[in-house]
Design a protein around this motif. Structure first.
Motif, short mmCIF file in Angstrom:
data_model
loop_
_atom_site.label_atom_id
_atom_site.label_comp_id
_atom_site.label_asym_id
_atom_site.label_seq_id
_atom_site.Cartn_x
_atom_site.Cartn_y
_atom_site.Cartn_z
N ASN A 1 -6.55 -5.36 1.65
CA ASN A 1 -4.93 -5.59 1.44
C ASN A 1 -4.49 -7.07 1.76
OD1 ASN A 1 -5.00 -3.00 1.40
ND2 ASN A 1 -5.63 -2.70 3.38
N PRO A 2 -3.28 -7.50 1.00
CA PRO A 2 -2.50 -5.85 0.90
C PRO A 2 -2.38 -6.01 -0.78
CG PRO A 2 -0.90 -8.28 0.92
CD PRO A 2 -2.49 -8.54 0.89
N VAL A 3 -2.76 -6.41 -1.62
CA VAL A 3 -3.26 -6.12 -3.22
C VAL A 3 -3.63 -4.67 -3.20
CG1 VAL A 3 -4.24 -6.97 -4.83
CG2 VAL A 3 -3.69 -8.59 -3.50
N ARG A 4 -4.54 -4.98 -2.14
CA ARG A 4 -5.71 -3.15 -2.51
C ARG A 4 -4.32 -1.68 -2.37
NH1 ARG A 4 -11.02 -1.13 0.08
NH2 ARG A 4 -11.64 -3.71 -1.16
N SER A 5 -3.32 -2.26 -1.35
CA SER A 5 -2.68 -0.60 -1.08
C SER A 5 -1.69 -0.88 -1.93
CB SER A 5 -2.17 -1.66 0.36
OG SER A 5 -3.07 -1.28 1.37
N LEU A 6 -0.98 -2.13 -2.64
CA LEU A 6 -0.26 -1.74 -3.37
C LEU A 6 -0.56 -1.27 -4.49
CD1 LEU A 6 1.51 -5.98 -3.62
CD2 LEU A 6 2.49 -3.94 -2.71
N VAL A 7 -1.93 -1.56 -4.94
CA VAL A 7 -2.24 -1.29 -6.46
C VAL A 7 -2.35 0.09 -6.29
CG1 VAL A 7 -3.99 -0.97 -8.10
CG2 VAL A 7 -3.59 -3.31 -7.54
N GLY A 8 -3.08 0.89 -5.26
CA GLY A 8 -3.38 2.51 -5.25
C GLY A 8 -1.49 2.73 -5.34
N ALA A 9 -0.57 1.84 -4.62
CA ALA A 9 1.06 2.62 -4.48
C ALA A 9 1.30 3.21 -5.95
CB ALA A 9 1.35 2.25 -4.05
N ALA A 10 1.03 1.96 -7.11
CA ALA A 10 0.98 2.57 -8.45
C ALA A 10 0.28 3.05 -8.61
CB ALA A 10 0.91 0.73 -8.15
N ILE A 11 -0.98 3.24 -8.73
CA ILE A 11 -1.55 4.35 -9.16
C ILE A 11 -0.55 5.80 -8.74
CG2 ILE A 11 -3.32 5.45 -9.13
CD1 ILE A 11 -4.55 2.28 -8.96
N GLY A 12 -0.48 6.29 -7.49
CA GLY A 12 -0.02 7.36 -7.27
C GLY A 12 1.46 7.19 -8.03
N PHE A 13 2.14 6.53 -8.01
CA PHE A 13 3.55 6.66 -8.79
C PHE A 13 3.17 6.68 -9.67
CE2 PHE A 13 7.13 4.41 -9.67
CZ PHE A 13 8.41 5.14 -9.70
#
Length: 273
Positions: A146-158
């Motif tokens: 984090n925070p890169v992993r969380s940002l990537v996860g949010a982008a994948i979900g979005f």
């Protein structure tokens, strides 16, 4: 809707065939099958006289609803083989659903044409990655924290929730770019599909609640006739896709799927002209 029974039967057969393909793809690529469902549902709903203003929304929302049991079954099969990166999946538990919630807010306000344009744009990028990507491409040897992993996860979900897909191709790309084996990426992606589809189902029901022009048997942007028809088929064939995933070199299949996605994107662009 005054439609000949022969045409309705043809639609049902077409949906059933797409369910077989989507179920196999769910297990094979961890994609949840939405990339197949949405381009099939959209024209079928049009032929059945569903209002253009909600047609794409219903296609995406219904796709996410179908992915719920498909991704759960696919995840269980991969988990039993010990192939899932549980630690990575746990780190996505908040980020991925957060991206899905944001996508639901967007879906509540974006037009049908806007949703089709989004689908076409993301599908094109995914297709180019599938066709031209190479397994040896690397951004690093360790998945970032984090925070890169969380940002990537949010982008994948979005992005996945706006397309009605399970996020498999995007998560596969993320994991393999940081040195993870493709089979582990595929297995973990089935779990990502669970994190996307369940909040996505709820979000699209909320986003379309009370919307005018919805087809019969719809709750918000989820049509339960399509869901009930497709779920048994995808549940039945998804484990076969998992078996193939663990026994087959998928490069040729990835290229073929990439070409299919380019054709789907081109078709949606054509509807915007």
């Amino acid at each position: 809707m005054d439609i000949p029974m022969g045409e309705i039967a043809a639609f049902a057969v077409g949906l059933a065939a797409s369910g077989v393909v989507a179920g196999l793809l769910a297990g094979l690529f961890g994609i949840g099958g939405g990339a197949i469902f949405v381009p099939v549902f959209y024209p079928v709903l049009g032929l059945l006289g569903v209002d253009e203003a909600v047609r794409m929304h219903v296609a995406v929302g219904s796709s996410l609803a179908i992915i719920v049991p498909t991704s759960l079954r696919s995840f269980r099969a991969h988990y039993e083989r010990g192939a899932v990166d549980i630690a990575l999946l746990r780190s996505f538990v908040v980020a991925v659903p957060a991206g899905v919630v944001l996508a639901s807010l967007v879906a509540a306000h974006v037009s049908s044409g806007g949703l089709r344009a989004i689908f076409a744009g993301i599908a094109t990028l995914v297709a180019l990655r599938l066709v031209f990507g190479r397994e040896h491409w690397r951004l690093g040897d360790t998945i970032p924290g984090n925070p890169v992993r969380s940002l990537v996860g949010a982008a994948i979900g979005f992005l996945s929730a706006l397309m009605g897909v399970g996020g498999g191709v995007m998560n596969n790309t993320f994991m393999t770019l940081f040195g993870r084996p493709i089979h582990q990426a595929v297995a973990t992606s089935s779990g990502v599909g669970v994190l996307i589809s369940i909040p996505g189902l709820i979000g699209y029901v909320w986003a379309g609640w009370g919307a005018p022009g919805l087809p019969v048997a719809s709750t918000g942007y989820v049509n339960w006739i399509a869901v009930i028809l497709m779920i048994p088929i995808t549940l039945l064939v998804a484990p076969f896709g998992v078996r193939i995933a663990h026994a087959l070199d998928k490069r040729t299949l990835e290229k073929a799927f990439g070409v299919f996605m380019l054709m789907v994107a081109a078709r949606f662009v054509w509807t915007l002209l």
